[in-house]
Design a protein around this motif. Structure first.
Motif, PDB file in Angstrom:
ATOM      1  N   ALA A   7       8.848   6.254   0.832  1.00 32.91           N
ATOM      2  CA  ALA A   7       8.425   5.437   1.971  1.00 32.91           C
ATOM      3  C   ALA A   7       9.273   4.176   2.094  1.00 32.91           C
ATOM      4  N   THR A   8       9.661   3.611   0.969  1.00 35.40           N
ATOM      5  CA  THR A   8      10.479   2.402   1.010  1.00 35.40           C
ATOM      6  C   THR A   8      11.873   2.705   1.552  1.00 35.40           C
ATOM      7  N   GLU A   9      12.467   3.798   1.084  1.00 34.22           N
ATOM      8  CA  GLU A   9      13.776   4.201   1.606  1.00 34.22           C
ATOM      9  C   GLU A   9      13.676   4.502   3.102  1.00 34.22           C
ATOM     10  N   ALA A  10      12.582   5.146   3.499  1.00 34.97           N
ATOM     11  CA  ALA A  10      12.378   5.452   4.919  1.00 34.97           C
ATOM     12  C   ALA A  10      12.271   4.170   5.739  1.00 34.97           C
ATOM     13  N   LEU A  11      11.545   3.193   5.204  1.00 35.11           N
ATOM     14  CA  LEU A  11      11.405   1.909   5.896  1.00 35.11           C
ATOM     15  C   LEU A  11      12.757   1.226   6.048  1.00 35.11           C
ATOM     16  N   VAL A  12      13.561   1.241   4.997  1.00 39.72           N
ATOM     17  CA  VAL A  12      14.894   0.629   5.066  1.00 39.72           C
ATOM     18  C   VAL A  12      15.727   1.305   6.152  1.00 39.72           C
ATOM     19  N   ASP A  13      15.640   2.628   6.240  1.00 38.50           N
ATOM     20  CA  ASP A  13      16.366   3.359   7.292  1.00 38.50           C
ATOM     21  C   ASP A  13      15.902   2.918   8.679  1.00 38.50           C
ATOM     22  N   LEU A  14      14.602   2.833   8.871  1.00 32.46           N
ATOM     23  CA  LEU A  14      14.055   2.469  10.177  1.00 32.46           C
ATOM     24  C   LEU A  14      14.414   1.033  10.557  1.00 32.46           C
ATOM     25  N   ILE A  15      14.483   0.157   9.569  1.00 32.92           N
ATOM     26  CA  ILE A  15      14.921  -1.218   9.827  1.00 32.92           C
ATOM     27  C   ILE A  15      16.380  -1.219  10.248  1.00 32.92           C
ATOM     28  N   THR A  16      17.199  -0.461   9.514  1.00 29.08           N
ATOM     29  CA  THR A  16      18.628  -0.396   9.816  1.00 29.08           C
ATOM     30  C   THR A  16      18.878   0.152  11.214  1.00 29.08           C
ATOM     31  N   LEU A  17      18.050   1.096  11.633  1.00 26.79           N
ATOM     32  CA  LEU A  17      18.184   1.689  12.961  1.00 26.79           C
ATOM     33  C   LEU A  17      17.674   0.771  14.075  1.00 26.79           C
ATOM     34  N   GLY A  18      17.083  -0.350  13.698  1.00 26.88           N
ATOM     35  CA  GLY A  18      16.583  -1.298  14.699  1.00 26.88           C
ATOM     36  C   GLY A  18      15.261  -0.893  15.314  1.00 26.88           C
ATOM     37  N   LEU A  19      14.497  -0.043  14.636  1.00 30.21           N
ATOM     38  CA  LEU A  19      13.217   0.419  15.172  1.00 30.21           C
ATOM     39  C   LEU A  19      12.040  -0.381  14.636  1.00 30.21           C
ATOM     40  N   VAL A  20      12.229  -1.018  13.484  1.00 32.97           N
ATOM     41  CA  VAL A  20      11.157  -1.733  12.806  1.00 32.97           C
ATOM     42  C   VAL A  20      11.666  -3.108  12.386  1.00 32.97           C
ATOM     43  N   VAL A  21      10.796  -4.126  12.478  1.00 30.26           N
ATOM     44  CA  VAL A  21      11.195  -5.485  12.099  1.00 30.26           C
ATOM     45  C   VAL A  21      10.145  -6.107  11.180  1.00 30.26           C
ATOM     46  N   GLU A  22      10.605  -7.040  10.346  1.00 36.33           N
ATOM     47  CA  GLU A  22       9.702  -7.785   9.470  1.00 36.33           C
ATOM     48  C   GLU A  22       8.936  -8.828  10.291  1.00 36.33           C
ATOM     49  N   VAL A  23       7.707  -9.106   9.883  1.00 36.24           N
ATOM     50  CA  VAL A  23       6.927 -10.174  10.523  1.00 36.24           C
ATOM     51  C   VAL A  23       6.780 -11.337   9.544  1.00 36.24           C
ATOM     52  N   ALA A  24       6.604 -12.528  10.099  1.00 30.74           N
ATOM     53  CA  ALA A  24       6.579 -13.728   9.266  1.00 30.74           C
ATOM     54  C   ALA A  24       5.294 -13.836   8.448  1.00 30.74           C
ATOM     55  N   CYS A  25       4.169 -13.462   9.048  1.00 32.80           N
ATOM     56  CA  CYS A  25       2.877 -13.630   8.380  1.00 32.80           C
ATOM     57  C   CYS A  25       2.200 -12.275   8.190  1.00 32.80           C
ATOM     58  N   PRO A  26       2.087 -11.797   6.946  1.00 32.47           N
ATOM     59  CA  PRO A  26       1.411 -10.519   6.710  1.00 32.47           C
ATOM     60  C   PRO A  26      -0.050 -10.588   7.139  1.00 32.47           C
ATOM     61  N   PRO A  27      -0.610  -9.486   7.622  1.00 29.57           N
ATOM     62  CA  PRO A  27      -2.023  -9.487   8.021  1.00 29.57           C
ATOM     63  C   PRO A  27      -2.925  -9.656   6.803  1.00 29.57           C
ATOM     64  N   SER A  28      -4.014 -10.353   6.975  1.00 29.46           N
ATOM     65  CA  SER A  28      -4.910 -10.622   5.849  1.00 29.46           C
ATOM     66  C   SER A  28      -5.694  -9.384   5.426  1.00 29.46           C
ATOM     67  N   TYR A  29      -5.815  -8.416   6.341  1.00 29.35           N
ATOM     68  CA  TYR A  29      -6.625  -7.234   6.053  1.00 29.35           C
ATOM     69  C   TYR A  29      -5.831  -6.093   5.410  1.00 29.35           C
ATOM     70  N   GLU A  30      -4.539  -6.294   5.160  1.00 28.35           N
ATOM     71  CA  GLU A  30      -3.734  -5.254   4.536  1.00 28.35           C
ATOM     72  C   GLU A  30      -2.954  -5.834   3.366  1.00 28.35           C
ATOM     73  N   SER A  31      -2.621  -4.968   2.420  1.00 28.37           N
ATOM     74  CA  SER A  31      -1.917  -5.414   1.231  1.00 28.37           C
ATOM     75  C   SER A  31      -0.455  -5.719   1.542  1.00 28.37           C
ATOM     76  N   SER A  32      -0.042  -6.948   1.197  1.00 30.01           N
ATOM     77  CA  SER A  32       1.371  -7.308   1.313  1.00 30.01           C
ATOM     78  C   SER A  32       2.056  -7.213  -0.044  1.00 30.01           C
ATOM     79  N   HIS A  33       1.324  -6.663  -1.034  1.00 30.37           N
ATOM     80  CA  HIS A  33       1.897  -6.499  -2.372  1.00 30.37           C
ATOM     81  C   HIS A  33       2.513  -5.110  -2.486  1.00 30.37           C
ATOM     82  N   PRO A  34       3.816  -5.018  -2.759  1.00 30.35           N
ATOM     83  CA  PRO A  34       4.476  -3.706  -2.792  1.00 30.35           C
ATOM     84  C   PRO A  34       4.145  -2.898  -4.040  1.00 30.35           C
ATOM     85  N   LEU A  35       4.118  -1.583  -3.889  1.00 33.91           N
ATOM     86  CA  LEU A  35       3.999  -0.696  -5.046  1.00 33.91           C
ATOM     87  C   LEU A  35       5.323  -0.626  -5.797  1.00 33.91           C
ATOM     88  N   LEU A  36       6.396  -0.708  -5.047  1.00 30.56           N
ATOM     89  CA  LEU A  36       7.748  -0.700  -5.616  1.00 30.56           C
ATOM     90  C   LEU A  36       8.542  -1.801  -4.932  1.00 30.56           C
TER      91      LEU A  36
END
Length: 323
Positions: free
Chosen positions: A92-121
């Motif tokens: 999933a992390t490699e997939a996310l990196v690909d999607l970011i590189t393709l310009g389809l997904v972007v990082e947000v400044a403030c993680p949502p409080s209702y979801e985990s912002s702590h990575p598994l890897l």
């Protein structure tokens, strides 16, 4: 260091995700992000865990237990719950990196409080603990990740319709049986790159080239069924290759209308390719409508459907020939 009985190497190999793991992860991430809202990195890395019935949380200090060195190969596999936990997060992390590189997904400044912002890897070198033949230690995975953000969302322009088709792996996933060569796959890759950059003339021209590559791939699989097809392939006569492939498909009655539809779509794609690569003064202004975002998006989807149907038709015809 290979560790006792080569267990370190075995763990690293088993936790390395496959290509299909990455493709599945891309689909699930785009589905997760389709609501346009930010989602925590922990949630993104867990997208495959419930699908594969793998624990998303391993508890306190989990350890792979291996009774003896002879059991390493049997126990340390990609399906072991601890290893699968990390393998799917890695995919999933490699997939996310690909999607970011393709310009389809972007990082947000403030993680949502209702979801985990702590990575598994992440880049902090996670370790998989084990005990083998009474010896306990751990294997560092060393994933080659960039520094990860706390949360991500899909880019605004794709909120209404997440463009899975803009990723080369997702686009070509259903075409594997057709056997496109490296040049044909490159045409698809670069067509999608052009689409993402708004270069719709280049995109449609490359889709036309990929279409022709697909007919040659189809012809190569069917050539043993028709001498004229084999001759057309050897002579690199594209029009004849398409004609003969359609004739071979029509020999199976259920594929008659499919062959007609495929021929119609291939003719359009060839016309668009010629329009882009052979500029001239002919009255082709009616084709300009294909070179804006909405029609180009529709054409991409139709091309994927068309190539998928061609793949299925060839497989069906080959199966009938073996009966």
């Amino acid at each position: 260091m290979a560790g006792p009985h080569g267990i370190d190497d075995a763990i690293r190999a088993a936790t390395s995700p496959s290509w299909s793991d990455g493709v599945r992860a891309k689909r699930e991430i785009l589905t997760l992000l389709a609501d346009g809202e930010p989602h925590g990195i922990g949630s993104i890395q867990r997208v495959l865990h419930p699908i594969d019935d793998v624990p998303a949380h391993l508890g306190n200090r989990p350890k792979i237990e291996v009774p003896s060195g002879d059991d390493v190969e049997r126990i340390v596999t990609s399906s072991h719950p601890i290893i699968a936990h990390y393998r799917l997060a890695w995919a999933a992390t490699e997939a996310l990196v690909d999607l970011i590189t393709l310009g389809l997904v972007v990082e947000v400044a403030c993680p949502p409080s209702y979801e985990s912002s702590h990575p598994l890897l992440d880049h902090d070198r996670p370790s998989v603990s084990y005990q083998v033949a009474g010896h306990g230690s751990g294997t560092q995975l060393n994933p080659p990740f960039p520094r990860l953000g706390g949360a991500y969302r899909i880019v605004p322009r794709h909120r209404e319709r997440p463009p899975w088709f803009a990723d080369p792996d997702l686009f070509a996933e259903d075409l594997a049986e057709l056997g496109l060569d490296a040049r044909g796959l490159r045409c698809i890759d670069e067509a999608l790159a052009a689409y993402r950059r708004g270069l719709y003339l280049a995109c449609t021209s490359l889709l036309g080239a990929a279409s022709e590559a697909a007919w040659y791939a189809a012809g190569s699989q069917l050539r043993h069924l028709d001498d004229q097809l084999a001759k057309a392939i050897d002579n690199e006569s594209t029009t004849k290759v398409m004609t003969r492939v359609c004739e071979v498909l029509r020999q199976q009655r259920s594929l008659g209308s499919v062959a007609d539809d495929l021929a119609s779509t291939s003719a359009l794609l060839r016309t668009l390719r010629n329009y882009g690569t052979h500029p001239r003064a002919d009255d082709t202004a009616h084709l300009e409508r294909y070179f804006t975002e909405a029609p180009a998006t529709t054409l991409l989807l139709e091309t994927h459907s068309y190539l998928t149907r061609l793949t299925g038709a060839v497989s069906s015809r080959l199966a009938s020939a073996d009966d």
